[in-house]
Design an enzyme around this catalytic site. Structure first.
Site, mmCIF file in Angstrom:
data_model
loop_
_atom_site.group_PDB
_atom_site.id
_atom_site.type_symbol
_atom_site.label_atom_id
_atom_site.label_comp_id
_atom_site.label_asym_id
_atom_site.label_seq_id
_atom_site.Cartn_x
_atom_site.Cartn_y
_atom_site.Cartn_z
ATOM 1 C CB ALA A 1 -1.557 12.554 -23.651
ATOM 2 C CE1 TYR B 1 -4.174 1.868 0.609
ATOM 3 C CE2 TYR B 1 -2.602 3.398 1.582
ATOM 4 C CZ TYR B 1 -3.856 3.139 1.066
ATOM 5 O OH TYR B 1 -4.782 4.148 1.008
ATOM 6 C CG HIS C 1 -20.057 12.879 -27.957
ATOM 7 N ND1 HIS C 1 -20.181 13.881 -27.028
ATOM 8 C CD2 HIS C 1 -18.876 12.269 -27.712
ATOM 9 C CE1 HIS C 1 -19.098 13.880 -26.266
ATOM 10 N NE2 HIS C 1 -18.299 12.916 -26.648
ATOM 11 C CG ASP D 1 -2.650 17.526 -21.619
ATOM 12 O OD1 ASP D 1 -2.264 16.347 -21.473
ATOM 13 O OD2 ASP D 1 -3.840 17.831 -21.798
ATOM 14 C CE LYS E 1 -5.097 9.623 -24.616
ATOM 15 N NZ LYS E 1 -5.552 10.657 -23.711
ATOM 16 C CG PHE F 1 -8.288 15.968 -24.123
ATOM 17 C CD1 PHE F 1 -8.490 15.422 -25.376
ATOM 18 C CD2 PHE F 1 -8.695 15.251 -23.015
ATOM 19 C CE1 PHE F 1 -9.092 14.182 -25.513
ATOM 20 C CE2 PHE F 1 -9.294 14.001 -23.141
ATOM 21 C CZ PHE F 1 -9.488 13.469 -24.394
ATOM 22 C CG ASP F 2 -13.063 15.897 -24.561
ATOM 23 O OD1 ASP F 2 -12.096 15.339 -24.026
ATOM 24 O OD2 ASP F 2 -13.814 15.333 -25.380
#
Ligand code: PLP
Length: 460
Positions: free
Chosen positions: A217, A71, A450, A215, A258, A124-125
């Site tokens: 990714a 842990y 969507h 960011d 990614k 990014f969203d």
């Protein structure tokens, strides 16, 4: 010249199957003409996303067996920490369950007052959502050349540096809590940001005393583009380029689904701001987990430590970027309009140009995605007016500047033979484009429509 094949051989296979055209017609109707609702089993080649869909290597699977599931103070954490420190040069590392885990920890710790601004080449969203949940405002300052899909540019992910500086001057530096550089820029087509542009952002940030975050990714793919296209980088290794890039930042967030080449995982890394680190550390415990596992199993941290190294391998990156280009070139040769040049992880097809007879409120890109599924059992995703949704104040449909179909390529999963099949299906749809018809709602969800919308073809 000798052509290069995929730089791996396949040790384990997962069967895929093309169901009959009649079955595809039935499945798509049952799915409410929304590929998100299809079962993966009914798909032949799945290009919905490159997130968490990559294939792990034999070394990663072997590392899985070495996971230390303690842990606190897990050995696997220290292994991951060592790798991330080596790549970023940053002092403080926190593992999180995925990219949005990093976002939910970091943004409330940098956004101090309601209405503070976070500036990005293009959010990014989920990044935008977490800025807004923390009561901040998300501003995109990408260079307009990104929207010119048929005009070549080496770095269509770049900030418009004049716009950036003007925004700071006009809104006041005290209201701007950070600049985020998204590499590669997912929302503009996986397009790269140049080192020159990154340095330019850093110069402006220094002038006004603003923090810079990556960011990251797809940072390794971005570094590969810099090596290929920017003067002065051709003789540097991908690791050297990545290190230089991170040296211009104060911290980074990463969705490791990614360029970590794992199915789940994420990272926060902070250069030297001890206060920000301790604040993030304490927010992490209730949101993600204890700071030495933060939402990841020990075995997943092991696989990630290996995946991060593999993603920096140049032969791998060459194959990766070339595969995206291979598909893009096939489509362009047949006259299919795409975002050009292709970026790092996907081919974006310009559906506004394919079906000018379908208005934005009948979702032209969704119509193309559905037709591509019917033609070849291939799943793509709409990035256009269906995704954009309605204006929260007026309730009217917003018209997206671009109506795109994204063919997103998972890492190390499909061969170029699969790409041939994808190209055949898209070209078949393109050649029959006059027959495409728009869609209307059967059921429209209130938020993020969507994902779960049900549609039907317009009666004509
Ligand atoms: C995927 C992605 C995220 C969010 O990461 P998740 O792992 O999906 O939560 C954030 N920013 C960019 C640029 C991404 O591509």
């Amino acid at each position: 010249m000798l052509r290069k094949a995929e730089p791996f051989k396949i040790k384990m296979v997962e069967p895929i199957k093309l169901i009959s055209r009649e079955e595809r017609v039935r499945k798509l109707k049952e799915a409410g003409y929304n590929p998100f609702a299809l079962r993966a089993e009914d798909i032949y080649i799945d290009l919905l996303t490159d997130s968490g869909t990559g294939a792990m290597s034999d070394r990663q699977w072997a590392a899985i067996m070495m996971g230390d599931e303690s842990y606190a103070g897990s050995r696997s954490f220290y292994k991951l920490e060592e790798v991330v420190k080596r790549i970023t040069g940053y002092k403080y590392i926190l593992p999180v369950h995925q990219g949005r885990g990093a976002e939910q920890v970091i943004f409330p710790n940098i956004i101090k007052n309601k209405g503070d601004y976070v500036l990005n080449n293009m959010h990014f969203d989920t990044t935008k959502a977490h800025v807004e949940i923390a009561k901040g405002r998300a501003i995109n300052l990408i260079d307009e050349k990104a929207f010119n899909t048929d005009k070549y540019d080496d770095f269509k992910g770049n900030f418009d540096l004049d716009k950036l500086e003007r925004f700071i001057e006009e809104h006041g530096v005290e209201k701007i809590v950070g600049i985020v550089i998204t590499v590669t820029c997912n929302s503009s087509g996986g397009e790269p940001v140049s080192m020159g542009n990154i340095k330019g952002v850093r110069r402006i940030a220094n002038k006004y005393g603003i923090k810079v975050f990556f960011d990251s990714a797809r940072y390794a793919e971005n570094a590969y583009f810099i090596k290929q296209r920017e003067e002065g980088y051709n003789n540097k290794t991908i690791l050297e380029i990545a290190k230089e890039m991170f040296s211009y930042g104060d911290g980074m967030m990463m969705s490791c689904k990614k360029d970590g080449i794992v199915n789940i995982g994420g990272i926060i890394a902070i250069k030297d701001d001890q206060e920000l680190y301790t604040n993030c550390q304490s927010s992490m415990v209730p949101l993600e987990g204890f700071p030495t596992y933060g939402g990841m199993a020990g075995r997943d941290m092991e696989a990630l430590a290996v995946g991060l190294e593999e993603a920096l391998n140049e032969e791998y990156l060459e194959y990766r970027i070339e595969q995206v280009k291979y598909l893009g070139d096939k489509l362009m040769d047949a006259g299919v309009p795409i975002q050009y040049p292709t970026g790092g992880h996907a081919v974006f097809v310009d559906c506004k140009k394919i079906c000018p007879h379908i208005p934005y409120y009948q979702y032209p890109a969704q119509a193309v995605c559905n037709a591509v599924y019917l033609a070849g059992g291939i799943r793509a995703v709409e990035i256009g007016s269906l995704l954009l949704g309605r204006d929260p104040d007026t309730g009217t449909n917003i018209e997206s500047p671009l109506e795109l179909m994204r063919l997103t390529i998972p890492r190390r999963v499909y061969t170029n033979r699969h790409m041939d099949v994808v190209a055949d299906a898209v070209i078949e749809v393109f050649n029959d484009r006059d027959k495409l018809i728009g869609l209307e709602f059967d059921y429209e969800p209130k938020v993020l429509r969507h994902f779960t919308a049900r549609l039907k073809p317009i009666k004509i």
